[in-house]
Scaffold this motif. Structure first.
Motif, mmCIF file in Angstrom:
data_model
loop_
_atom_site.group_PDB
_atom_site.id
_atom_site.type_symbol
_atom_site.label_atom_id
_atom_site.label_comp_id
_atom_site.label_asym_id
_atom_site.label_seq_id
_atom_site.Cartn_x
_atom_site.Cartn_y
_atom_site.Cartn_z
ATOM 1 N N GLN A 1 0.433 -7.675 -4.519
ATOM 2 C CA GLN A 1 -0.405 -7.354 -5.664
ATOM 3 C C GLN A 1 0.035 -6.106 -6.413
ATOM 4 O OE1 GLN A 1 -0.930 -6.266 -2.726
ATOM 5 N NE2 GLN A 1 -1.912 -4.292 -2.872
ATOM 6 N N GLY A 2 0.907 -5.308 -5.851
ATOM 7 C CA GLY A 2 1.362 -4.109 -6.536
ATOM 8 C C GLY A 2 0.584 -2.877 -6.140
ATOM 9 N N THR A 3 1.276 -1.749 -6.134
ATOM 10 C CA THR A 3 0.654 -0.471 -5.856
ATOM 11 C C THR A 3 1.200 0.548 -6.855
ATOM 12 O OG1 THR A 3 0.198 1.182 -4.111
ATOM 13 C CG2 THR A 3 2.382 0.148 -4.085
ATOM 14 N N GLN A 4 0.314 1.356 -7.421
ATOM 15 C CA GLN A 4 0.686 2.278 -8.483
ATOM 16 C C GLN A 4 1.316 3.541 -7.911
ATOM 17 O OE1 GLN A 4 0.276 2.056 -12.049
ATOM 18 N NE2 GLN A 4 1.557 3.897 -11.977
ATOM 19 N N VAL A 5 2.451 3.903 -8.481
ATOM 20 C CA VAL A 5 3.107 5.170 -8.163
ATOM 21 C C VAL A 5 3.207 5.975 -9.454
ATOM 22 C CG1 VAL A 5 5.260 6.276 -7.460
ATOM 23 C CG2 VAL A 5 4.425 4.255 -6.226
ATOM 24 N N THR A 6 2.657 7.177 -9.432
ATOM 25 C CA THR A 6 2.694 8.045 -10.602
ATOM 26 C C THR A 6 3.326 9.371 -10.213
ATOM 27 O OG1 THR A 6 0.675 7.029 -11.467
ATOM 28 C CG2 THR A 6 1.341 9.146 -12.413
ATOM 29 N N TRP B 1 11.673 -4.944 -3.108
ATOM 30 C CA TRP B 1 10.757 -4.108 -3.883
ATOM 31 C C TRP B 1 11.199 -4.134 -5.343
ATOM 32 C CZ3 TRP B 1 6.331 -2.057 -2.063
ATOM 33 C CH2 TRP B 1 6.184 -1.914 -0.674
ATOM 34 N N PHE B 2 10.232 -4.335 -6.197
ATOM 35 C CA PHE B 2 10.448 -4.302 -7.634
ATOM 36 C C PHE B 2 9.432 -3.342 -8.236
ATOM 37 C CE2 PHE B 2 13.397 -7.854 -8.321
ATOM 38 C CZ PHE B 2 13.360 -8.451 -7.077
ATOM 39 N N ARG B 3 9.650 -2.937 -9.476
ATOM 40 C CA ARG B 3 8.685 -2.075 -10.141
ATOM 41 C C ARG B 3 8.607 -2.424 -11.623
ATOM 42 N NH1 ARG B 3 11.967 3.728 -9.761
ATOM 43 N NH2 ARG B 3 13.575 3.235 -11.332
ATOM 44 N N ASP C 1 10.255 7.324 -12.261
ATOM 45 C CA ASP C 1 9.945 6.385 -11.181
ATOM 46 C C ASP C 1 8.513 5.868 -11.282
ATOM 47 O OD1 ASP C 1 11.816 8.514 -9.003
ATOM 48 O OD2 ASP C 1 12.465 6.587 -9.837
ATOM 49 N N THR C 2 7.746 6.415 -12.202
ATOM 50 C CA THR C 2 6.363 5.983 -12.378
ATOM 51 C C THR C 2 6.314 4.506 -12.766
ATOM 52 O OG1 THR C 2 5.587 8.175 -13.008
ATOM 53 C CG2 THR C 2 4.288 6.290 -13.754
ATOM 54 N N ALA C 3 5.560 3.736 -11.996
ATOM 55 C CA ALA C 3 5.477 2.293 -12.222
ATOM 56 C C ALA C 3 4.524 1.686 -11.202
ATOM 57 C CB ALA C 3 6.854 1.639 -12.079
ATOM 58 N N VAL C 4 4.210 0.428 -11.416
ATOM 59 C CA VAL C 4 3.565 -0.365 -10.371
ATOM 60 C C VAL C 4 4.671 -0.975 -9.526
ATOM 61 C CG1 VAL C 4 2.078 -2.312 -9.839
ATOM 62 C CG2 VAL C 4 1.564 -0.860 -11.810
ATOM 63 N N SER D 1 0.844 -1.190 0.000
ATOM 64 C CA SER D 1 0.000 0.000 0.000
ATOM 65 C C SER D 1 0.880 1.242 0.000
ATOM 66 C CB SER D 1 -0.920 0.008 1.222
ATOM 67 O OG SER D 1 -0.153 0.027 2.417
ATOM 68 N N GLY D 2 0.252 2.395 -0.198
ATOM 69 C CA GLY D 2 0.975 3.646 -0.093
ATOM 70 C C GLY D 2 1.249 4.351 -1.405
ATOM 71 N N GLY D 3 0.899 3.730 -2.515
ATOM 72 C CA GLY D 3 1.116 4.379 -3.792
ATOM 73 C C GLY D 3 0.188 5.564 -3.987
#
Length: 126
Positions: free
Chosen positions: A118-123, A35-37, A89-92, A6-8
């Motif tokens: 499950q991944g969290t989106q960072v934009t 952590w991967f993206r 840095d934008t990625a899941v 969480s936290g994206g």
């Protein structure tokens, strides 16, 4: 074993975000938590990893000095503090756990990790 990230969110360039990942279930000793993206159209790439109890960390060159990985042992949580964010840095972002970790040199290899969140989106906007 389940991992919940969480936290994206959406942030402007130069801003900060803190990602969290809670690990639950299974025998929990001293895994490597990573952590991967994955950005659109690109392969998943390593970001950072930390050994849960004994410490030690590893970072991708692209995030060194900007990102920091840490753990809260009692709560089985791994964090990724991301500062000075850039549009690239934008990625899941995915958290992962390797419960039979090899040497430090293998921590960036996604094939070593057997459990994934499950991944969290960072934009990051420019």
């Amino acid at each position: 074993v389940q991992l919940q990230a969480s936290g994206g969110g959406l942030v402007q360039a130069g801003g900060s975000l803190r990602l969290s990942c809670v690990v639950s279930g299974g025998a929990f000793s001293n895994p490597v938590l990573g952590w991967f993206r994955q950005a659109p159209g690109k392969q998943r790439e390593f970001v950072a990893a930390i050994r849960r109890i004994t410490g030690g960390s590893r970072y991708a060159d692209s995030v060194k000095g900007r990102f920091a990985v840490s753990t809260e042992v009692a709560k089985k949580t791994v964090f990724l503090q991301m500062n000075s964010l850039k549009p690239e840095d934008t990625a899941v972002y995915y958290c992962a756990a390797d419960f039979t970790p090899g040497p430090w040199s293998t921590w960036q290899d996604s094939n070593q990790y057997t459990s994934w969140g499950q991944g969290t989106q960072v934009t990051v906007s420019s």
